[in-house]
Design an enzyme around this catalytic site. Sequence first.
Site, PDB file in Angstrom:
ATOM      1  N   THR A 259      -5.572  -6.916  10.740  1.00 46.04           N
ATOM      2  CA  THR A 259      -5.819  -5.653  10.020  1.00 46.04           C
ATOM      3  C   THR A 259      -5.316  -4.451  10.801  1.00 46.04           C
ATOM      4  OG1 THR A 259      -7.788  -6.630   9.013  1.00 46.04           O
ATOM      5  CG2 THR A 259      -7.633  -4.229   8.972  1.00 46.04           C
TER       6      THR A 259
ATOM      7  N   GLU B 106      -9.637 -10.916  -7.509  1.00 49.02           N
ATOM      8  CA  GLU B 106      -8.719  -9.781  -7.345  1.00 49.02           C
ATOM      9  C   GLU B 106      -7.538  -9.884  -8.309  1.00 49.02           C
ATOM     10  OE1 GLU B 106      -9.897  -9.057  -2.636  1.00 49.02           O
ATOM     11  OE2 GLU B 106      -7.836  -9.630  -3.125  1.00 49.02           O
TER      12      GLU B 106
ATOM     13  N   HIS C 234      -2.363  -5.404   1.646  1.00 48.86           N
ATOM     14  CA  HIS C 234      -3.650  -6.066   1.497  1.00 48.86           C
ATOM     15  C   HIS C 234      -3.390  -7.501   1.072  1.00 48.86           C
ATOM     16  CE1 HIS C 234      -7.685  -7.077   0.053  1.00 48.86           C
ATOM     17  NE2 HIS C 234      -7.078  -7.596  -1.000  1.00 48.86           N
TER      18      HIS C 234
ATOM     19  N   TYR D 152     -12.664  -1.987  -3.893  1.00 47.25           N
ATOM     20  CA  TYR D 152     -13.158  -2.042  -2.511  1.00 47.25           C
ATOM     21  C   TYR D 152     -14.686  -1.924  -2.425  1.00 47.25           C
ATOM     22  CZ  TYR D 152      -8.511  -1.954  -0.369  1.00 47.25           C
ATOM     23  OH  TYR D 152      -7.249  -2.272   0.056  1.00 47.25           O
TER      24      TYR D 152
ATOM     25  N   ARG E 172      -2.005 -14.359   4.847  1.00 42.81           N
ATOM     26  CA  ARG E 172      -2.715 -13.698   5.948  1.00 42.81           C
ATOM     27  C   ARG E 172      -1.948 -13.853   7.259  1.00 42.81           C
ATOM     28  NH1 ARG E 172      -7.358 -11.697   4.631  1.00 42.81           N
ATOM     29  NH2 ARG E 172      -8.328 -11.716   6.670  1.00 42.81           N
TER      30      ARG E 172
ATOM     31  N   ARG F 159       2.384  -6.270   9.353  1.00 42.89           N
ATOM     32  CA  ARG F 159       1.665  -5.110   9.893  1.00 42.89           C
ATOM     33  C   ARG F 159       2.210  -4.689  11.252  1.00 42.89           C
ATOM     34  NH1 ARG F 159      -4.024  -7.347   7.587  1.00 42.89           N
ATOM     35  NH2 ARG F 159      -4.127  -6.102   5.675  1.00 42.89           N
TER      36      ARG F 159
ATOM     37  N   ASN G  96      -2.120   0.325   6.611  1.00 44.68           N
ATOM     38  CA  ASN G  96      -1.640  -0.925   7.212  1.00 44.68           C
ATOM     39  C   ASN G  96      -0.759  -1.741   6.270  1.00 44.68           C
ATOM     40  OD1 ASN G  96      -3.645  -1.844   5.546  1.00 44.68           O
ATOM     41  ND2 ASN G  96      -4.723  -3.057   7.088  1.00 44.68           N
TER      42      ASN G  96
ATOM     43  N   LYS H 209       0.819  -1.218   0.000  1.00 41.51           N
ATOM     44  CA  LYS H 209       0.000   0.000   0.000  1.00 41.51           C
ATOM     45  C   LYS H 209       0.855   1.272   0.000  1.00 41.51           C
ATOM     46  CE  LYS H 209      -4.028  -2.159   2.206  1.00 41.51           C
ATOM     47  NZ  LYS H 209      -5.106  -1.977   3.213  1.00 41.51           N
TER      48      LYS H 209
ATOM     49  N   PHE I 266     -15.670   3.994   6.561  1.00 42.20           N
ATOM     50  CA  PHE I 266     -14.297   4.351   6.186  1.00 42.20           C
ATOM     51  C   PHE I 266     -14.041   4.242   4.681  1.00 42.20           C
ATOM     52  CE2 PHE I 266     -14.301  -0.111   7.653  1.00 42.20           C
ATOM     53  CZ  PHE I 266     -13.803  -0.756   6.521  1.00 42.20           C
TER      54      PHE I 266
HETATM   55  P1  CMP Z   1      -7.673  -4.373   3.432  1.00 41.82           P
HETATM   56  O1  CMP Z   1      -7.255  -5.769   3.698  1.00 41.82           O
HETATM   57  O2  CMP Z   1      -7.037  -3.695   2.267  1.00 41.82           O
HETATM   58  O3  CMP Z   1      -9.265  -4.331   3.239  1.00 41.82           O
HETATM   59  C1  CMP Z   1     -10.055  -3.213   3.562  1.00 41.82           C
HETATM   60  C2  CMP Z   1      -9.251  -2.130   4.234  1.00 41.82           C
HETATM   61  O4  CMP Z   1     -10.028  -1.174   4.905  1.00 41.82           O
HETATM   62  C3  CMP Z   1      -8.369  -2.725   5.293  1.00 41.82           C
HETATM   63  O5  CMP Z   1      -7.353  -3.480   4.710  1.00 41.82           O
HETATM   64  C4  CMP Z   1      -7.959  -1.467   6.052  1.00 41.82           C
HETATM   65  O6  CMP Z   1      -6.863  -0.825   5.444  1.00 41.82           O
HETATM   66  C5  CMP Z   1      -9.197  -0.617   5.904  1.00 41.82           C
HETATM   67  N1  CMP Z   1      -9.942  -0.593   7.140  1.00 41.82           N
HETATM   68  C6  CMP Z   1     -10.536  -1.610   7.764  1.00 41.82           C
HETATM   69  N2  CMP Z   1     -11.145  -1.192   8.869  1.00 41.82           N
HETATM   70  C7  CMP Z   1     -10.936   0.129   8.939  1.00 41.82           C
HETATM   71  C8  CMP Z   1     -11.321   1.131   9.855  1.00 41.82           C
HETATM   72  N3  CMP Z   1     -12.055   0.846  10.954  1.00 41.82           N
HETATM   73  N4  CMP Z   1     -10.932   2.383   9.624  1.00 41.82           N
HETATM   74  C9  CMP Z   1     -10.205   2.675   8.508  1.00 41.82           C
HETATM   75  N5  CMP Z   1      -9.803   1.768   7.607  1.00 41.82           N
HETATM   76  C10 CMP Z   1     -10.171   0.506   7.830  1.00 41.82           C
END
Ligand code: CMP
Length: 139
Positions: A92, A127, A116, A50, A86, A103, A113, A10, A58
């Site tokens: 996350t 994807e 993905h 997304y 994972r 992470r 983070n 990212k 968010f």
């Molecule tokens: P990702 O695995 O890319 O899938 C969805 C993304 O949304 C996740 O990683 C985070 O980067 C983001 N995300 C998930 N929960 C939150 C949250 N509570 N606030 C902001 N971003 C979020």
Amino acid sequence: AVTRTFSIIKPDATRRNLTGAVTKMLEEAGLRVVASKRIHMSEDQAKKFYEVHAERPFYGELVDFMTSGPVVVQVLEGEDAVKRNRDVMGATNPADAADGTIRKTYAESIEANSVHGSDSDENAATEIAFFFNDDEIVG
Ligand code: CMP
């Protein structure tokens, strides 16, 4: 079984020049990079990618963040690639991620983070096809 998953390094990680460091952790976890490209996602691409989160509070911020700089999209191959990926990514929210995960090591926040990873074989296939043509994947 040897399977494939989809990964994104990212914008928070590319901005800090961590493409190699993150990739090294993926490789050390037993994953092989069988496709990779650095792109700057368009707003349309990020919104579509997304889409499943469209109703989340968010979503807008997530789209803004994912288009804030370059990302590296990758196809990873390995034994149980989705789970393997994972496991090495960690939770996350970096505050909840285990020691030694990507992470925990690098993420700045739940949004920024660093990586993905697909959450199922089915989503991995979707994807991967979203970003790669078959001839760009070399196993
Ligand atoms: P990702 O695995 O890319 O899938 C969805 C993304 O949304 C996740 O990683 C985070 O980067 C983001 N995300 C998930 N929960 C939150 C949250 N509570 N606030 C902001 N971003 C979020």
